[in-house]
Write a protein that holds these residues in place. Structure first.
Motif, PDB file in Angstrom:
ATOM      1  N   TRP A   2       0.787  -1.386   0.012  1.00  0.00           N
ATOM      2  CA  TRP A   2       0.072   0.114  -0.050  1.00  0.00           C
ATOM      3  C   TRP A   2       0.819   1.114   0.015  1.00  0.00           C
ATOM      4  N   TYR A   3       2.166   1.147   0.416  1.00  0.00           N
ATOM      5  CA  TYR A   3       2.808   2.348   0.754  1.00  0.00           C
ATOM      6  C   TYR A   3       3.718   2.600  -0.621  1.00  0.00           C
ATOM      7  N   LYS A   4       3.828   1.832  -1.602  1.00  0.00           N
ATOM      8  CA  LYS A   4       4.565   1.838  -2.670  1.00  0.00           C
ATOM      9  C   LYS A   4       4.126   2.478  -3.959  1.00  0.00           C
ATOM     10  N   TYR A   5       4.768   2.865  -4.646  1.00  0.00           N
ATOM     11  CA  TYR A   5       4.404   3.377  -5.849  1.00  0.00           C
ATOM     12  C   TYR A   5       3.665   2.359  -6.965  1.00  0.00           C
ATOM     13  N   GLN A   6       2.779   2.764  -7.847  1.00  0.00           N
ATOM     14  CA  GLN A   6       1.970   2.209  -8.749  1.00  0.00           C
ATOM     15  C   GLN A   6       3.004   1.923  -9.910  1.00  0.00           C
ATOM     16  N   PRO A   7       2.977   0.406 -10.157  1.00  0.00           N
ATOM     17  CA  PRO A   7       3.664  -0.028 -11.604  1.00  0.00           C
ATOM     18  C   PRO A   7       2.757   0.595 -12.961  1.00  0.00           C
ATOM     19  N   LEU A   8       2.615   1.768 -13.057  1.00  0.00           N
ATOM     20  CA  LEU A   8       1.628   2.377 -14.100  1.00  0.00           C
ATOM     21  C   LEU A   8       2.158   1.834 -15.587  1.00  0.00           C
ATOM     22  N   ASP A   9       3.353   1.642 -15.859  1.00  0.00           N
ATOM     23  CA  ASP A   9       3.539   1.048 -17.089  1.00  0.00           C
ATOM     24  C   ASP A   9       3.158  -0.310 -17.192  1.00  0.00           C
ATOM     25  N   LEU A  10       2.951  -1.075 -16.144  1.00  0.00           N
ATOM     26  CA  LEU A  10       2.469  -2.600 -16.399  1.00  0.00           C
ATOM     27  C   LEU A  10       1.087  -2.493 -16.293  1.00  0.00           C
ATOM     28  N   VAL A  11       0.487  -1.341 -15.534  1.00  0.00           N
ATOM     29  CA  VAL A  11      -0.954  -1.293 -15.652  1.00  0.00           C
ATOM     30  C   VAL A  11      -1.473  -0.938 -16.967  1.00  0.00           C
ATOM     31  N   ARG A  12      -0.659   0.095 -17.670  1.00  0.00           N
ATOM     32  CA  ARG A  12      -0.988   0.476 -19.035  1.00  0.00           C
ATOM     33  C   ARG A  12      -0.892  -0.607 -20.002  1.00  0.00           C
ATOM     34  N   ARG A  13       0.284  -1.809 -19.874  1.00  0.00           N
ATOM     35  CA  ARG A  13       0.365  -2.622 -20.776  1.00  0.00           C
ATOM     36  C   ARG A  13      -0.784  -3.828 -20.606  1.00  0.00           C
ATOM     37  N   TYR A  14      -1.330  -3.915 -19.340  1.00  0.00           N
ATOM     38  CA  TYR A  14      -2.241  -5.026 -19.082  1.00  0.00           C
ATOM     39  C   TYR A  14      -3.811  -4.398 -19.573  1.00  0.00           C
ATOM     40  N   PHE A  15      -4.073  -3.366 -19.028  1.00  0.00           N
ATOM     41  CA  PHE A  15      -5.368  -2.730 -19.054  1.00  0.00           C
ATOM     42  C   PHE A  15      -5.609  -1.673 -19.992  1.00  0.00           C
ATOM     43  N   GLY A  16      -4.399  -1.109 -20.630  1.00  0.00           N
ATOM     44  CA  GLY A  16      -4.586  -0.086 -21.511  1.00  0.00           C
ATOM     45  C   GLY A  16      -4.534   1.365 -21.026  1.00  0.00           C
ATOM     46  N   GLU A  17      -4.254   2.203 -21.990  1.00  0.00           N
ATOM     47  CA  GLU A  17      -4.084   3.769 -21.629  1.00  0.00           C
ATOM     48  C   GLU A  17      -5.117   4.364 -20.878  1.00  0.00           C
ATOM     49  N   LYS A  18      -6.412   4.108 -21.337  1.00  0.00           N
ATOM     50  CA  LYS A  18      -7.569   4.681 -20.491  1.00  0.00           C
ATOM     51  C   LYS A  18      -7.480   4.381 -19.035  1.00  0.00           C
ATOM     52  N   ILE A  19      -7.568   3.201 -18.679  1.00  0.00           N
ATOM     53  CA  ILE A  19      -7.510   2.835 -17.347  1.00  0.00           C
ATOM     54  C   ILE A  19      -6.201   3.374 -16.694  1.00  0.00           C
ATOM     55  N   GLY A  20      -4.970   3.208 -17.258  1.00  0.00           N
ATOM     56  CA  GLY A  20      -3.732   3.317 -16.779  1.00  0.00           C
ATOM     57  C   GLY A  20      -3.662   4.987 -16.387  1.00  0.00           C
ATOM     58  N   LEU A  21      -4.381   5.898 -17.173  1.00  0.00           N
ATOM     59  CA  LEU A  21      -4.479   7.332 -17.147  1.00  0.00           C
ATOM     60  C   LEU A  21      -5.520   7.517 -15.716  1.00  0.00           C
ATOM     61  N   TYR A  22      -6.318   6.672 -15.597  1.00  0.00           N
ATOM     62  CA  TYR A  22      -7.384   6.971 -14.254  1.00  0.00           C
ATOM     63  C   TYR A  22      -6.485   6.596 -13.066  1.00  0.00           C
ATOM     64  N   PHE A  23      -5.692   5.614 -13.211  1.00  0.00           N
ATOM     65  CA  PHE A  23      -4.880   5.338 -11.819  1.00  0.00           C
ATOM     66  C   PHE A  23      -3.566   6.147 -11.629  1.00  0.00           C
ATOM     67  N   ALA A  24      -3.321   6.848 -12.779  1.00  0.00           N
ATOM     68  CA  ALA A  24      -2.136   7.849 -12.618  1.00  0.00           C
ATOM     69  C   ALA A  24      -2.764   9.074 -11.992  1.00  0.00           C
ATOM     70  N   TRP A  25      -3.874   9.457 -12.457  1.00  0.00           N
ATOM     71  CA  TRP A  25      -4.552  10.546 -12.051  1.00  0.00           C
ATOM     72  C   TRP A  25      -4.845  10.490 -10.462  1.00  0.00           C
ATOM     73  N   LEU A  26      -5.474   9.127 -10.220  1.00  0.00           N
ATOM     74  CA  LEU A  26      -5.784   8.904  -8.763  1.00  0.00           C
ATOM     75  C   LEU A  26      -4.542   8.940  -7.881  1.00  0.00           C
ATOM     76  N   GLY A  27      -3.603   8.190  -8.502  1.00  0.00           N
ATOM     77  CA  GLY A  27      -2.187   8.431  -7.658  1.00  0.00           C
ATOM     78  C   GLY A  27      -1.449   9.616  -7.416  1.00  0.00           C
ATOM     79  N   TRP A  28      -1.851  10.573  -8.563  1.00  0.00           N
ATOM     80  CA  TRP A  28      -1.285  11.998  -8.562  1.00  0.00           C
ATOM     81  C   TRP A  28      -2.114  12.829  -7.198  1.00  0.00           C
TER      82      TRP A  28
END
Length: 957
Positions: free
Chosen positions: A332-358
């Protein structure tokens, strides 16, 4: 003639396998034709057959279509349908073994490949045999095979009526459509260069690195050894081209296109395949909407759990890796692997988690400052002159706060509420309100920069959405009227301007009506508060009787929350009806319209009662002896003697906690319960051992599908929370802290839901968060206005300031410390003659319990003249001074904060300087690479011409 002569020397065409016949169809002649063993023994020159077929292929398309209609397997044909046989080897697999290629047994049994163990499943379609839409499916599937996609069917192990259609796109199909879709693929590794550093900067960096040696080594970063090397992130990319295929980095054709890209390409094909004769009878979405297919989804990459540790044996697949490094609660305390999220789920979902993390990261300073404001109130509590005077005012008797049943009370009885009010309403509140207004602007501006970096890293800078298809409902409604599309030049349905305006007017009227329903609900809550305050004041239990106002506020907030949740269900149906009534042309227009309506409904629903408490509660009650009444019956509710801010804090705290708890339960708890119930039924029917042997498509089908509105619910929840965090933050400084704690849980909760509880969503591309950014900007502007009014109207900051500089002991000295607040409580209370009470508001007791004789006077919160003045109960000069100061503060605060916001927006560029330099550098390097590649090609052609004796003079190199 050549074709007939060669064919006469060969066995009959029935001896060629079905796969070979399918490869012949649709001009897919470059594929290998599999021949049964008895045919392979004949000495036939098949190159002559292929050459002959290539010459006449253009003229026999109709023949092949008819041949497919006769010979291709239909929906219920057993040549493609296998009844749950997971381990049996098909004819294709046997032929592969004849050729001599070994297929791993794991591929045959893990449910991710065809029965041959080589063709990976890129997409799954699900339908029921009992469904009557047989003909449409037959035509659709025949056209899918004509596009070159390979197909297998499998019946469900749990229900023989359910059929799974497995689709695989060969390399040729992937390459063709990747070029059409402009899919960007890696072609050259990036060359990183270092900026020139001065000696002074190098010395500072050395000192910082020494200091870092004493600290933990970046505990929030993920272990690089655990994460795979995502090659495309370290490479320059370009739109895929089959003519320049030698420029791309292709180690293995089976893995060159990742699974998400393969599924996206197959979905692109399915959306453009016809299922019936007609202009608009095309696409998978229409078949899903009319029930021809029950579900359509890409497969997860295996199980998310493993018996072996990821540290010792590595990850089994990307899904397992995402679960261990992203969806597990232990990280829970670590950064999100956004590149891996984008590779698996696509850019749209990756952008949501990038925004939520930011957003979560930006909440840290806001939560820290809010906690500091609260702790400042705690530390200065014993030094607050106002709360001291309230606690020591045993001789000040306050007038009853309701009719008849409410008794007289000492001001000192509200000592606890005065101290709690000071925790939130103190000298640091104004600073915090300004800080949060600036914070909202900084958050949005830096998100622009962060989005630009992500868009560059994910190759979204030059990406533009394709021209969207027209919605089927729009086509059906306006198919009679057509006009030319200025972009495509094709005729399309057209909606008249008058029709569009009339529909928008009706939709706007519906929105206005629903807002009136919200106001009516708030009006009902106001009546409840007015009625129950007297009921609780006459309650038998002393605890409730002595805290009747707090009990009224608490129960009203809980009832208000229940009404909010019920109205949300109604609003969703109304928003759907109004959006469909407008008849938007495309899906994005429909989504934007629906999003705006749902946000408007839910925002008004969630915040209407908060606005009432902040700006209307206790403002229009009149005064003792001349109370304003609702429908000339119910006396309007007054604020507590310590002020209305405590009511606003309770409203925000209870609503925020209950709303977030309910949302988290509905997001994770509800899918968990549904999936548990499904697994329980399967366990009871088939046993634990059989359940574990289910193929991947069966496991994924039993998971919950993603929400019908995509990421709408996730964004809406966070945007409403952002509104709570900024709009009334001056009244509740702990709101950013609560939002931070919720978001830390929310990130892992959403990740767990996407990885384990939902079917894998289709990977889709997006450049930003869409219409939500404009909504965030609107909330940021509204927060400045509301916080200005909360400080000026709801809190006592302005009355205390006016008293300190104008009426207190330090009047005219330019000081405003605690010593200047002596006598403030007495100056803020007016005197009322008890004999002037109306008959219906006269209290039951005469107040003799305080002094042994009936009370003659009581006090109330207001700036009015005493009863024996020339104008009894008229406004004093101090009232007008306070009112003028409030209006002046609102104007100065808003202009100051808006100027700071615009200045920050102007000073912070949307693109970071290093990113701009990287983009220019990449553009330069790509041009150099293209020149080198073209020069290399020309030199090769020149050498070939020299070998053939065709060299020319004065030839360019």
């Amino acid at each position: 003639a050549a074709f007939s002569a060669a064919l006469s020397q060969t066995p009959s065409i029935s001896s060629i396998s079905s796969e070979g016949r399918e490869d012949l169809q649709g001009n897919r002649l470059e594929k290998q034709i599999w021949i049964t063993p008895d045919v392979q023994k004949t000495d036939v020159d098949f190159s002559e057959i292929l050459n002959a077929i290539q010459e006449i292929a253009k003229d026999v398309n109709i023949f092949f279509d008819e041949l497919e209609g006769v010979n291709s397997p239909s929906k219920d044909d057993d040549s493609l349908l296998h009844h749950g046989n997971l381990t049996s080897t098909s004819d294709d697999a046997s032929r592969l073994e004849v050729v001599g290629e070994e297929v791993p047994d794991k591929n045959k049994t893990n449910g991710l490949y065809f029965r041959d163990g080589k063709c990976r499943i890129d997409y799954i379609l699900v339908y029921r045999k009992s469904n009557p839409q047989t003909e449409k499916r037959e035509v659709f599937e025949r056209n899918i095979r004509a596009e070159g996609i390979q197909m297998e069917k499998e019946s469900s192990l749990t229900n023989s009526d359910i059929i799974f259609v497995k689709l695989h796109a060969p390399w040729e199909v992937l390459g063709k459509y990747a070029e059409l879709m402009n899919v960007r693929m890696p072609f050259r590794r990036k060359i990183y260069y270092l900026h020139r550093r001065y000696k002074f900067m190098n010395r500072i960096e050395k000192q910082i690195s020494r200091f870092r040696g004493w600290l933990p080594r970046k505990p929030m970063k993920l272990d690089k050894e655990t994460l795979p090397d995502l090659e495309e992130n370290d490479c320059y990319t370009a739109p895929f081209s089959q003519q320049r295929i030698h420029h791309f980095i292709i180690h293995n054709k089976d893995t060159f296109f990742n699974n998400a890209t393969r599924s996206r390409i197959v979905h692109h094909i399915l959306q453009r395949v016809k299922y019936e004769e007609g202009k608009n009878k095309i696409g998978l979405n229409r078949l899903l909407s009319n029930g021809s297919y029950e579900a359509a989804f890409p497969l997860h990459e295996g199980s998310y759990r493993s018996k072996n540790s990821i540290r010792t044996h590595g990850a089994e697949n990307h899904r397992h890796l995402l679960y261990e490094c992203w969806a597990s609660w232990g990280v829970w305390y670590k950064y999100q692997p956004l590149d891996l999220v984008r590779r698996y789920f696509g850019e749209k979902i990756g952008l949501y988690f990038a925004w939520l993390g930011w957003y979560t990261g930006m909440l840290f300073p806001a939560a820290f400052i809010g906690l500091f404001v609260f702790l400042y109130g705690v530390t200065t509590l014993n030094h607050c002159q106002v709360s001291k005077e309230v606690c020591q005012a045993t001789d000040i008797i306050m007038c009853p706060i309701c009719d008849k049943y409410c008794p007289f009370m000492r001001l000192s009885d509200s000592c606890v509420y005065a101290k709690v009010t000071h925790l939130f309403d103190n000298g640091a509140t104004v600073f915090f309100a300004v800080f949060m207004a600036v914070w909202a602007t900084v958050f949005l501006e830096f998100w622009k920069r962060r989005r630009a970096v992500i868009a560059y890293d994910w190759d979204l800078i030059d990406w533009e959405e394709e021209e969207e298809e027209i919605r089927p409902q729009f086509e059906a409604k306006y198919s009679k009227k057509e006009r030319m599309n200025p972009i495509s030049g094709k005729p399309e349905p057209y909606q008249a301007f008058a029709d569009k305006c009339s529909r928008l007017i009706v939709s706007a009227s519906g929105i206005f009506f629903m807002i009136c329903v919200v106001i009516a609900a708030v009006f009902g809550i106001v009546i409840y508060r007015v009625v129950t305050v007297s009921t609780f004041a006459a309650f038998k239990w002393a605890l409730i009787r002595n805290n009747s106002q707090v009990a009224t506020t608490g129960t009203a907030v809980c009832i208000n929350f229940c009404i909010i949740m019920l109205l949300n269900v109604l609003y969703e149906k109304v928003a759907l009806f109004l959006t469909n009534l407008e008849q938007p042309r495309t899906e994005s227009e429909w989504e934007n319209s629906f999003t705006l309506k749902m946000f408007l409904f839910q925002f008004v629903n969630l915040n209407s009662s908060t606005f009432y408490i902040a700006f209307f509660l206790g403002r229009f009650t009149g005064h003792p002896g001349a109370y304003l009444r609702l429908i000339n019956r119910w006396r309007l509710e007054e604020c507590h003697p310590s002020g209305c801010l405590i009511d606003l804090c309770m409203q925000m705290g209870i609503i925020m906690v209950l709303k977030q708890t309910w949302n988290n339960f509905m997001e994770l708890g509800y899918p968990l319960i549904q999936n548990w119930w499904t697994r329980r039924k399967l366990r009871q029917e088939y046993g634990t051992q059989r359940k574990t042997s289910f193929p991947q498509w069966e496991k994924d089908y039993n998971l919950q599908p993603m929400n019908a509105y995509g990421l709408f619910d996730e964004y809406l929840e966070m945007i409403l929370q952002f509104g709570f965090t900024t709009i009334f933050v001056a009244a509740f400084p702990l709101a950013p802290l609560l939002a931070l704690l919720n978001n830390i849980i929310e990130i892992r909760l959403d990740a767990y839901k996407f990885v384990t509880q939902w079917r894998r969503p289709l990977a889709s591309r997006a450049k930003d968060i869409g219409i939500w950014y404009g909504i965030l900007e609107g909330i940021g502007i509204l927060s400045v206005i509301t916080n200005a009014f909360v400080i000026a109207v709801t809190s006592d900051f302005i009355p205390r300031l006016v008293y300190a500089y104008k009426y207190g002991p330090c009047a005219g000295q330019g000081e405003a410390g605690q010593k200047c607040m002596v006598g403030y409580v007495n100056a803020s209370l007016s005197v009322f003659l008890v004999s002037d009470f109306e008959n219906r508001s006269e209290p039951a007791s005469n107040g003799s319990e305080f002094s042994g004789s009936p009370l003659k006077y009581c006090r109330y919160r207001d700036y009015r003249d005493p009863p024996h003045s020339p104008v009894p109960y008229g406004y004093t000069l101090q009232f007008w001074h306070v009112l003028a100061a409030r209006l002046a503060f609102i104007i100065v605060f808003e202009h100051l904060v808006f100027c700071i916001k615009h200045l920050i927006s102007y000073l912070i560029p949307d693109l970071p300087k290093d990113l701009r330099d990287r983009m220019r550098r990449e553009k330069y390097l790509i041009q150099e690479m293209m020149y080198e590649a073209e020069l290399e090609r020309l030199q090769k052609e020149r050498k070939e011409r020299k070998k053939n004796g065709k060299s020319y003079h004065n030839e360019w190199p």
